[in-house]
Every structure is written in C-alpha cells, then in structure tokens.
Design a protein around this motif. Structure first.
Motif, short mmCIF file in Angstrom:
data_model
loop_
_atom_site.label_atom_id
_atom_site.label_comp_id
_atom_site.label_asym_id
_atom_site.label_seq_id
_atom_site.Cartn_x
_atom_site.Cartn_y
_atom_site.Cartn_z
N THR A 14 -3.61 -1.44 1.55
CA THR A 14 -3.17 -2.32 0.47
C THR A 14 -3.38 -3.78 0.84
N LEU A 15 -3.06 -4.12 2.09
CA LEU A 15 -3.24 -5.49 2.56
C LEU A 15 -4.70 -5.90 2.55
N GLN A 16 -5.57 -4.96 2.92
CA GLN A 16 -7.01 -5.24 2.92
C GLN A 16 -7.52 -5.48 1.50
N ILE A 17 -7.02 -4.68 0.55
CA ILE A 17 -7.43 -4.85 -0.85
C ILE A 17 -7.00 -6.21 -1.37
N CYS A 18 -5.77 -6.58 -1.03
CA CYS A 18 -5.27 -7.88 -1.48
C CYS A 18 -6.10 -9.03 -0.92
N LYS A 19 -6.49 -8.88 0.37
CA LYS A 19 -7.33 -9.91 0.97
C LYS A 19 -8.69 -9.96 0.32
N ALA A 20 -9.24 -8.76 0.01
CA ALA A 20 -10.57 -8.69 -0.60
C ALA A 20 -10.56 -9.29 -1.99
N GLN A 21 -9.43 -9.15 -2.71
CA GLN A 21 -9.32 -9.65 -4.07
C GLN A 21 -8.43 -10.89 -4.10
N LYS A 22 -8.84 -11.89 -3.38
CA LYS A 22 -8.08 -13.13 -3.37
C LYS A 22 -8.12 -13.77 -4.75
#
Length: 475
Positions: A14-22
């Motif tokens: 989830t954290l990676q997705i959030c970072k990817a979709q800044k």
C-alpha cells in the motif's frame, strides 16, 4: 505476532502504491513570479474516477507510465487563461469533480501557470502558441496509443480558448469538440482566423461570451455563440472600481461558473437565436422551428446533443438572461396585456408569482413598454426561480419612473402569462397527433397559462390577484 506477519507485506505494498501515485498540485505562484516573469512549462494533471481528488502527473511522451489513463475513455482537457497574480484558479477542484461525476473520462488539467503568470500580458499571449505546440505533440502521442480524435473535448478559458484553437487547427478540424469560455479579446480582436480560435478548429465549436466590452472577444467564434445578459455586465458583478479586483475579473470569470452549472442536472437554460439582445428581451425571438421538435438549444455542456443541426445552420448567436448567483437559470413567460386607456402610457411592470410560501419575481425593466388602447402589448418576463406548484396569486406593480409627474392608472382588459417552455412543449406535442395530446394532457402536469381580466393598476401600488383559467387556452 502471527497477524503482523500477514499485515506487514500488505502495508508495504500500500505504501509503495501511494508513493507511485503521488498527488500532484496545480502550480502555485505569487506576484513575485509574475513581476519577474515566468517561462513556459506545461504540466499535465490527470484526474479520473479512480483518482478524483488526487491528480497524477501525465507524461508528455509515455502514457503507459500513468496506468490510470485509459485510451478507451473519452478525454477532456481544461486549459486555463491568463494568471496575472500566479495563483491557481479557484474553480479547478469543483470543475473537475463536476465533469467526472457527469461522465467517465480522462480529465487533463493543462497547468501552464509558468507562462501564464506574468504582469506583461504580451508575454503570456506569446506563450499561447508554444503551449498549443506542446499539447499538439501530446495529442499525437495519444493518437499513436489509440485515442480517437473524435473523443477529445478541449475546454479553454480566456487565453486557453485560443490555445485550444491552435491545437485544433493543427489537426485539421478532427478534434471532436472545443468549448471556449469567454475567449480573450486583447491582442486577438481583429486578428485573422489562423491567429485565434475559429469554427474550423474542431468538428464542433461552442463559445460563451460574458465580458465582450473588456477582457473578452466580442465577435462570434464558433458554430454557436452564447451571449448571456448581452455578453457584457453580468448580474451580481461589481459595477464600480472601488470593489477591487472583482471589478475587473468578475464578468470574465462568470463564464466558468455558468458553464459549470450547465453540467449539473437541475439547471438547464434554453437560449434563443436573435439579431439583438433587445429583440430577445422584447420577446421577438421565441420561434425555434429551425431547430426541430426539440426546440431552441440548451446552453452549455449538453449543447453537443444538437451538434448536427447547429453545424448545418452555421454560426448562430443566441441570448439568455441569468440570475446574479447560482442557480443562474431563470424561467421565462410571455406577458400579453391589452389596455383601455384613452391616452398612450409608457411604463414598467414588476410581476410576482406566488405558490404557497414560495414566490418568483420578474421585472421588465430593459426599456419602457408602450401601452396603447385595444392593442396587445407583448413582453418577455424572466422570473428568478421556477414555481413547481400551482400559482395561486399574481402580484403586479406598474411604474413609470417619472417622479415629477402625476401618478397614472393603467386599465387592463386582459393579462395573460404563458410559460415559454410550455409553449415549446405544447407545439412539439401538437406536431405528433391531437389524440396523443389528449393522452399526454391526462398524464402530465404542464405549467398552464395564467390570466386575469378587467382590473386597474395604480402607479407604484401593488395589485394582487388570483389567476383564473384563460378563456382561449387549449389546456
């Protein structure tokens, strides 16, 4: 401990997705940048129903880098205009949400604030051509990915309207639609079509004019051009320079708020082609037979539904009136009056319709109306709201505006108020069959004409009457 073994990988993903979709923000500058001057830099902010409140930055060259962009969806661009203070437009968030609520689309906000923010308007105007070239390159990439040019809708505000025109011209009228909201006038007025927006820039070009006497473009630029309130002073906008910045931008900016309201389902404004705004206010332009059974076009987002007829009829100028604030839509009635005064009278009529505790007001104040004995006088009255229930009272006030002369009386033989929408709908019904009319009459409750006969209006004195059935009505 056992639970965390399973939750930790999920949290990391989830954290990676959030970072990817800044989430990207519209460029926020200030007066300092505007005074120094900014060089053009175009940022593309992508919104979809999957990321309504979180803009993703779209690549100019690699659409696959932003998975939210779906080539099978229609694509809408919003291009803002001149930003002399460098601040983001106040309407961006609401505009994007309204469009996404209305249709599943790729919505791209074209952020060229670095380029539009400059106290030197000439520099910002020069940057419109460069911004157009930038978007042209992007749309070529989109086309290579399989996006249909037919499915592209470009909404341009002020300078953004001409950017839309430059882009459309580069694709030889293949872009599906361009909507221009008060296209900029300064440095574009008098220029040739290749140096500004014109009807050949897309398959369908609709234009709204709200500030033709200052920041906007006066002449028609599209297949259909809308002129609310004659395209000049918008109701509710400041009328003196002491109101500060709002005095300069309110009329111009009103185009955006009118268009946003047209996207909503509950405020539809019918518009009327006419040779002049005065003739429209005098009720001389209500014949809409040229537009077919559906009547005159509805302003705004849904006008595309009448594209084929409008393009065929060529450049059309239409007029309508609005309220000073949202909801902007008004309800129009034709007012027919026959008087019995020996001498001709000139004056103004204010009318209120009452339905229980609700009331709606119209004032025919654009010019003194002439009342002549035994002669029908027709006016077009715009009421500030729609009365849903039956009208149980009508209040009328007659004024002349002459403070130094004796007060007059107006002897009225016949008063008839007919909702314009009812006339349109009734005409369509008659075109089908008379039998079907009877069926519809028993199935639907259409607003009915309101009448009164033989009464006296004393100047500056309100007269309240109960409407009665009109003697010659077909309802």
């Amino acid at each position: 401990m056992f639970l965390w073994q399973y939750l930790t990988p999920v949290l990391l993903i989830t954290l990676q997705i959030c970072k990817a979709q800044k989430c990207e923000e519209f460029t926020d500058l200030d007066l300092k940048h505007a005074f120094i001057g900014t060089h053009l830099r175009v940022k593309l902010l992508l919104y979809t129903r999957e990321n309504r409140s979180c803009a993703l930055q779209l690549s100019h060259t690699d659409l696959s880098a932003t998975p939210s962009f779906n080539v099978s969806r229609p694509t809408t661009f919003i291009i803002h205009g001149y930003r002399p203070t460098g601040s983001p437009p106040i309407w961006i968030n609401e505009f994007t949400q309204l469009l996404l609520e209305r249709k599943d689309m790729n919505l791209i906000v074209v952020d060229w604030n670095r380029g539009a923010a400059n106290v030197n308007y000439v520099k910002a105007k020069e940057n419109t051509l460069k911004a157009g070239e930038n978007l042209t390159a992007l749309i070529k990439v989109m086309k290579n990915y399989g996006v249909s040019l037919d499915s592209i809708h470009i909404i341009g505000i002020s300078l953004g309207a001409h950017i839309a025109g430059f882009v459309g011209a580069n694709f030889n009228s293949s872009i599906g639609r361009i909507t221009a909201l008060d296209p900029a006038g300064p440095l574009f007025t008098g220029s040739s079509p290749e140096n500004r927006l014109d009807p050949t820039d897309a398959q369908f070009v609709d234009v709204l004019h709200t500030d033709i006497d200052a920041l906007g473009f006066r002449q028609p630029l599209g297949h259909i051009d809308f002129y609310p309130n004659d395209g000049t002073d918008q109701p509710g906008c400041p009328t003196t320079i002491f109101s500060g910045g709002a005095y300069f931008k309110c009329d111009h900016q009103r185009s955006v708020f009118l268009y946003m309201e047209s996207i909503k389902p509950n405020c539809k404004i019918r518009t009327y082609p006419c040779s002049s705004y005065k003739d429209f206010l005098d009720g001389k332009c209500l014949n809409c037979e040229q537009f077919g059974p559906a009547g005159c076009p509805i302003f705004g987002y849904d006008v595309i539904e009448r594209k084929d007829i409008i393009v065929k009829l060529s450049q059309i100028k239409t007029y309508f009136k609005t309220n000073p604030k949202s909801p902007f839509c008004m309800t129009a009635y034709t007012v027919d009056i026959v008087t019995w005064n020996q001498e001709v009278r000139f004056g103004y009529i204010t009318i209120k319709l009452h339905s229980g505790s609700k009331e709606s007001v119209a004032t025919t104040d654009h010019g003194a109306t002439k009342f002549k004995k035994f002669t029908k006088t027709q006016m077009l009255a715009h009421f500030d709201s729609y009365i849903e229930g039956p009208v149980d009272k009508i209040s009328l006030t007659f004024t002349t505006g002459n403070v130094l002369q004796p007060l007059y009386k107006l002897r009225v033989l016949t008063l008839r108020l007919t909702p314009v929408e009812t006339k349109d709908r009734y005409t369509k019904i008659k075109e089908i069959t008379f039998v079907f009319l009877k069926i519809l009459k028993s199935s639907f409750s259409l607003p009915r004409p309101l009448c009164r006969y033989d009464f006296i209006l004393e100047e500056n004195q309100k007269k309240t009457l109960r409407p009665i059935p009109c003697e010659d009505t077909n309802f």
